[in-house]
Design a protein around this motif. Structure first.
Motif, PDB file in Angstrom:
ATOM      1  N   ALA A  64       5.987 -13.137  -5.224  1.00  0.00           N
ATOM      2  CA  ALA A  64       6.969 -13.400  -6.282  1.00  0.00           C
ATOM      3  C   ALA A  64       7.016 -14.885  -6.599  1.00  0.00           C
ATOM      4  O   ALA A  64       6.998 -15.295  -7.770  1.00  0.00           O
ATOM      5  CB  ALA A  64       8.346 -12.896  -5.860  1.00  0.00           C
TER       6      ALA A  64
ATOM      7  N   CYS B 293       3.671 -16.184  -8.289  1.00  0.00           N
ATOM      8  CA  CYS B 293       3.582 -15.775  -9.696  1.00  0.00           C
ATOM      9  C   CYS B 293       4.629 -16.479 -10.550  1.00  0.00           C
ATOM     10  O   CYS B 293       4.361 -16.820 -11.708  1.00  0.00           O
ATOM     11  CB  CYS B 293       3.710 -14.251  -9.805  1.00  0.00           C
ATOM     12  N   ALA B 294       5.815 -16.714 -10.000  1.00  0.00           N
ATOM     13  CA  ALA B 294       6.845 -17.438 -10.741  1.00  0.00           C
ATOM     14  C   ALA B 294       6.403 -18.855 -11.032  1.00  0.00           C
ATOM     15  O   ALA B 294       6.552 -19.357 -12.157  1.00  0.00           O
ATOM     16  CB  ALA B 294       8.157 -17.435  -9.952  1.00  0.00           C
TER      17      ALA B 294
ATOM     18  N   CYS C  93      12.916 -17.288  -4.584  1.00  0.00           N
ATOM     19  CA  CYS C  93      11.945 -16.256  -4.194  1.00  0.00           C
ATOM     20  C   CYS C  93      11.786 -16.251  -2.676  1.00  0.00           C
ATOM     21  O   CYS C  93      10.720 -15.905  -2.154  1.00  0.00           O
ATOM     22  CB  CYS C  93      10.600 -16.510  -4.867  1.00  0.00           C
TER      23      CYS C  93
ATOM     24  N   ALA D 255      13.811 -13.728  -7.817  1.00  0.00           N
ATOM     25  CA  ALA D 255      12.681 -12.801  -7.969  1.00  0.00           C
ATOM     26  C   ALA D 255      12.205 -12.403  -6.587  1.00  0.00           C
ATOM     27  O   ALA D 255      12.152 -13.221  -5.673  1.00  0.00           O
ATOM     28  CB  ALA D 255      11.549 -13.445  -8.764  1.00  0.00           C
ATOM     29  N   GLY D 256      11.878 -11.129  -6.429  1.00  0.00           N
ATOM     30  CA  GLY D 256      11.446 -10.624  -5.134  1.00  0.00           C
ATOM     31  C   GLY D 256      12.397  -9.554  -4.655  1.00  0.00           C
ATOM     32  O   GLY D 256      13.095  -8.909  -5.442  1.00  0.00           O
TER      33      GLY D 256
ATOM     34  N   THR E 189       5.535  -4.960  -7.542  1.00  0.00           N
ATOM     35  CA  THR E 189       6.709  -5.109  -8.414  1.00  0.00           C
ATOM     36  C   THR E 189       7.300  -6.506  -8.306  1.00  0.00           C
ATOM     37  O   THR E 189       7.648  -7.122  -9.325  1.00  0.00           O
ATOM     38  CB  THR E 189       7.772  -4.057  -8.044  1.00  0.00           C
ATOM     39  N   THR E 190       7.434  -7.036  -7.090  1.00  0.00           N
ATOM     40  CA  THR E 190       8.041  -8.365  -6.947  1.00  0.00           C
ATOM     41  C   THR E 190       7.186  -9.441  -7.605  1.00  0.00           C
ATOM     42  O   THR E 190       7.718 -10.435  -8.107  1.00  0.00           O
ATOM     43  CB  THR E 190       8.277  -8.715  -5.473  1.00  0.00           C
ATOM     44  N   ALA E 191       5.868  -9.253  -7.639  1.00  0.00           N
ATOM     45  CA  ALA E 191       5.010 -10.213  -8.335  1.00  0.00           C
ATOM     46  C   ALA E 191       5.317 -10.220  -9.829  1.00  0.00           C
ATOM     47  O   ALA E 191       5.364 -11.282 -10.464  1.00  0.00           O
ATOM     48  CB  ALA E 191       3.541  -9.872  -8.095  1.00  0.00           C
TER      49      ALA E 191
ATOM     50  N   LEU F  31       8.188  -9.444 -11.142  1.00  0.00           N
ATOM     51  CA  LEU F  31       9.488 -10.087 -11.259  1.00  0.00           C
ATOM     52  C   LEU F  31       9.350 -11.602 -11.188  1.00  0.00           C
ATOM     53  O   LEU F  31      10.040 -12.343 -11.894  1.00  0.00           O
ATOM     54  CB  LEU F  31      10.424  -9.584 -10.158  1.00  0.00           C
ATOM     55  N   GLY F  32       8.437 -12.066 -10.327  1.00  0.00           N
ATOM     56  CA  GLY F  32       8.191 -13.495 -10.240  1.00  0.00           C
ATOM     57  C   GLY F  32       7.647 -14.060 -11.537  1.00  0.00           C
ATOM     58  O   GLY F  32       8.123 -15.089 -12.034  1.00  0.00           O
TER      59      GLY F  32
END
Length: 758
Positions: free
Chosen positions: A18, A21-22, A152, A380-381, A399-401, A403-404
């Motif tokens: 997360a 990627c954020a 995160c 995120a995460g 999914t958390t990626a 969101l990030g």
């Protein structure tokens, strides 16, 4: 102690998927960004320190793999990593280096590894002014100032330090009416795991457990608790502990206790279980993780709390910025100390509990990522605003990626629009969603509406277009010899999604085997479906139904003469051919996957799930359907969903193949963005190491029509990524643009989901 002060637009705390990627998303979208990670490597639970492979919606829903930055990273991992990665414990440092390379190679992105955040400086109006962090083993104290902060950290450290409200434990069933919730609220959370890995030495290897290892004697712990050590190489997710310990403050105790259990489990396998001791005889312990992988701790309260109801009956969120699709995966808080670790596993894949736990892809709103108590904080995460039950699905790393990436993009877009991240306007949210789509993400309820993308206004043609007609069965010599694939037995009703392009369907056929000596009768029906994840079986309008006679014989094509007319909506999307259960008949799998043609099995309660591993079933449709037209590259969607959304060339015509965009007036072009086929059907772990997706284009050329001839703008070879962005060295003025495909990574057809032109 040395004190260093730095200033950024965005600071991301936490370097799991997360956080990575954020940070990449924020920097790519123009924000000066810093990521702070308290470990020596990026990746969090997926890193070589913990070794959980990233999973997501595609594990249960065909063509639901997460795209965007996480896809870019995982495609690279499969292309360069020699290690098969189909189980926990296999992740190696190649993955760590892929993440590290991507972070340090991203312009505008700074990083601090081995750095722990321990305090915040708050400004006015409940706003974080800076975070205070300490670099381990360096005697450096950092003060990192920013306009926007993204938590995160998993545990919600930043949110907690800044005074945000958070929850920990499970809500009671009455609070949100969640069927999976316990009858009353409690403080229990899912536990943490460590993994181990063993190595086959080719000869017997003894093992003696230390005296402090946890003793295992009772086989019921494993065989009745859904914890079967099926693979002596290790990596069991169920080596998990939580209650009675706190997953945050007792983390070190949990690490030690998990180590005791790993050694005790290995001792049981090597020396006590009569079957496992034979399987594990030649194996030696190679690695034991010493960083617990957490599933759950703090959940930060935001502007919207995601619940089970949002997963099972997904609403259309105006601020949808990501999607989930993992099942509602709730582990017993005691882990190994409980009767079982996970009810769905203990009771079986087809149990009533597991059936009610599946979910189709669902949208997640930006408000779940907006801290309600701090004006410049996003999350995120696994720490987003979700109930305990909803977290059971949204916590997985695929999914958390997403969101990030959504949080990082939201931070950058809000800053560019001079808006606070906790009160983004409707216009800016619309721009954010379009930015996510352009950056490769998929949103369930959004299509490309970018007014700057001039491809949307072009006329599109191609050298050829594949037709959908007969999907042949696999060449099963064993079936012809009298054997059969037991998974093809019609033990339950099955459905095959078929993309259609005409209003008239004259006939449908299926390839089945009848191994009895009598004619059998097979129920068939045809339904209109809105998209490929419409798994409900009892709400779609039935177009036609019949009973088909199947005489004795193998690999027979049974034809159903239909001659039905579809509505205008149905003739531009999907229908589903359902074949009823019959315990003496086999509906055969196709020899290869037909892009966008998914199949599903009835699991009861009026619901279906993906059949097998994303296979297509053998069928034929008459007349042949033009369901891969060139026009699909400007459909606005970059995967099969309400239609195939794919241009695919005729596989019989060979290479090269091309697709062309033409405008009535000359256009000034400076950038071309292409999304190729592949990397969507299944989780990345089903792809072999050192191997690209065969559907993905390998060699191609970008051409412009200039001065009466085609001029090469760029030529690419050894291509295996899903997306490719071409920044032209010099803008060109042209009425026609062409992408010529010379070679794929194995598929006979050239295939492209989208071309954008700017």
């Amino acid at each position: 102690m040395q004190h260093v002060k730095e200033s950024f637009d965005v600071v991301v705390c936490g370097g799991g998927l997360a956080g990575v990627c954020a940070a990449i998303a924020a920097a790519r979208n123009g924000a000066r960004t810093c990521i702070v990670q308290d470990r020596p490597v990026f990746g969090g639970n997926s890193s070589s320190e913990i070794r959980v492979f990233p999973q997501g919606a595609a594990n249960y829903n065909a063509y639901a793999r997460e795209t965007g930055i996480i896809s870019e990273l995982l495609i690279e991992e499969r292309a360069v990593n020699h290690e098969p990665n189909n189980e926990n414990g296999r992740t190696n440092s190649v993955w760590d280096m892929i993440l590290y390379d991507k972070v340090i190679s991203t312009p505008g992105l700074s990083y601090h590894l081995n750095t722990s955040v321990h305090a915040v400086e708050m400004g006015d109006a409940k706003e974080i002014h800076a975070v205070c962090a300490r670099i381990g083993n360096a005697e450096i104290e950092l003060t990192l100032q920013a306009k926007v902060f993204i938590d995160c950290s998993g545990d919600g450290i930043l949110a907690d330090l800044s005074g945000c409200e958070w929850r920990m434990g499970s809500e009671g069933r009455d609070e949100f009416g969640e069927p999976h919730a316990p009858s009353t609220a409690n403080a229990e959370v899912m536990g943490s795991s460590i993994h181990f890995r063993a190595k086959d030495m080719g000869r017997p290897v003894p093992f003696q457990a230390p005296t402090w290892a946890f003793p295992y004697e009772d086989p019921d712990v494993f065989y009745k608790g859904g914890r079967v050590p099926h693979d002596p190489e290790g990596g069991y997710w169920w080596i998990e502990l939580g209650v009675p310990w706190d997953t945050i403050s007792d983390n070190e105790t949990i690490r030690h206790e998990l180590t005791r259990h790993v050694l005790g489990i290995w001792d049981y396998m090597k020396n006590k279980d009569p079957d496992l001791r034979v399987k594990a005889a030649n194996y030696a312990l190679d690695w034991i993780g010493q960083v617990p992988g957490k599933r759950e701790s703090r959940r930060i309260m935001g502007q919207y709390l995601l619940t089970e109801n949002d997963l099972v009956n997904p609403p259309v969120f105006e601020d949808e910025i990501a999607f989930g699709g993992w099942y509602i995966d709730l582990h017993k808080s005691g882990g190994l100390l409980a009767e079982y670790s996970e009810q769905s596993v203990a009771e079986g894949e087809h149990s009533a509990y597991m059936i009610k736990s599946y979910v189709a892809p669902y949208g997640i709103p930006l408000r779940c990522l907006m801290a309600k108590d701090v004006s410049n904080l996003l999350m995120a995460g696994r720490n987003i605003c979700a109930s305990h039950v909803a977290l059971g699905s949204s916590r997985v790393m695929g999914t958390t990626a997403l969101l990030g990436q959504a949080a990082g993009t939201a931070a950058a877009v809000a800053l560019s629009h001079a808006e606070r991240v906790n009160s983004i306007s409707a216009d800016t949210i619309a721009a954010l969603k379009q930015r996510l789509l352009r950056d490769g993400c998929f949103l369930i309820n959004e299509t490309n509406q970018d007014p700057l993308d001039i491809a949307r206004f072009a006329t599109v043609t191609a050298s050829s277009e594949a037709k959908l007609s007969r999907i042949e069965p696999a060449e099963q010599g064993s079936a012809l010899d009298g054997a059969h694939d037991s998974s093809e037995l019609l033990t339950e009703r099955r459905g095959q999604w078929i993309a259609v392009s005409t209003a008239q369907i004259e006939a449908l056929s299926v390839c089945v085997s009848n191994l009895t000596d009598q004619t059998q009768w097979l129920a068939a029906s045809l339904a209109a479906v809105g998209h490929i994840w419409e798994y409900v079986t009892d709400t779609q309008p039935i177009i036609a139904s019949t009973t088909l006679a199947v005489p004795p014989g193998r690999l027979q094509w049974i034809r159903w003469e239909l001659d039905v007319k579809l509505t205008q909506d149905a003739s531009a999307g999907y229908v589903r051919l359902d074949i009823g259960a019959h315990h003496q008949l086999y509906w055969h799998k196709a020899a290869s996957v037909a892009p966008g043609m998914v199949a599903a099995s009835d699991m009861g309660n009026g619901l279906m799930r993906r059949y097998g591993n994303g296979e297509t079933l053998a069928f034929q449709i008459e007349p042949a359907q033009n369901c891969y037209p060139a026009q699909h590259i400007v459909s606005g969607v970059t995967r099969p969903y309400r239609s195939t959304n794919l241009w695919r060339s005729d596989p019989s015509e060979g290479m090269p193949q091309w697709v062309e965009l033409a405008w009535e007036e000359a256009q000034m072009i400076s950038q071309v963005e292409v999304t190729f086929a592949g990397h969507l059907l299944r989780d990345y772990r089903f792809y072999p190491p050192l191997s690209p997706d065969p559907q993905c284009v390998k060699a191609y050329e970008l051409q412009a029509w200039m001065n009466g001839e085609w001029m090469t703008l760029e030529k690419v070879s050894n291509q295996y990524q899903r997306r490719r962005i071409h920044h032209l060295a010099n803008s060109v003025s042209t009425k026609k643009l062409r992408l010529v495909v010379y070679e794929t990574n194995g598929d006979p057809s050239a295939a492209i989901y989208e071309i954008r032109v700017y």
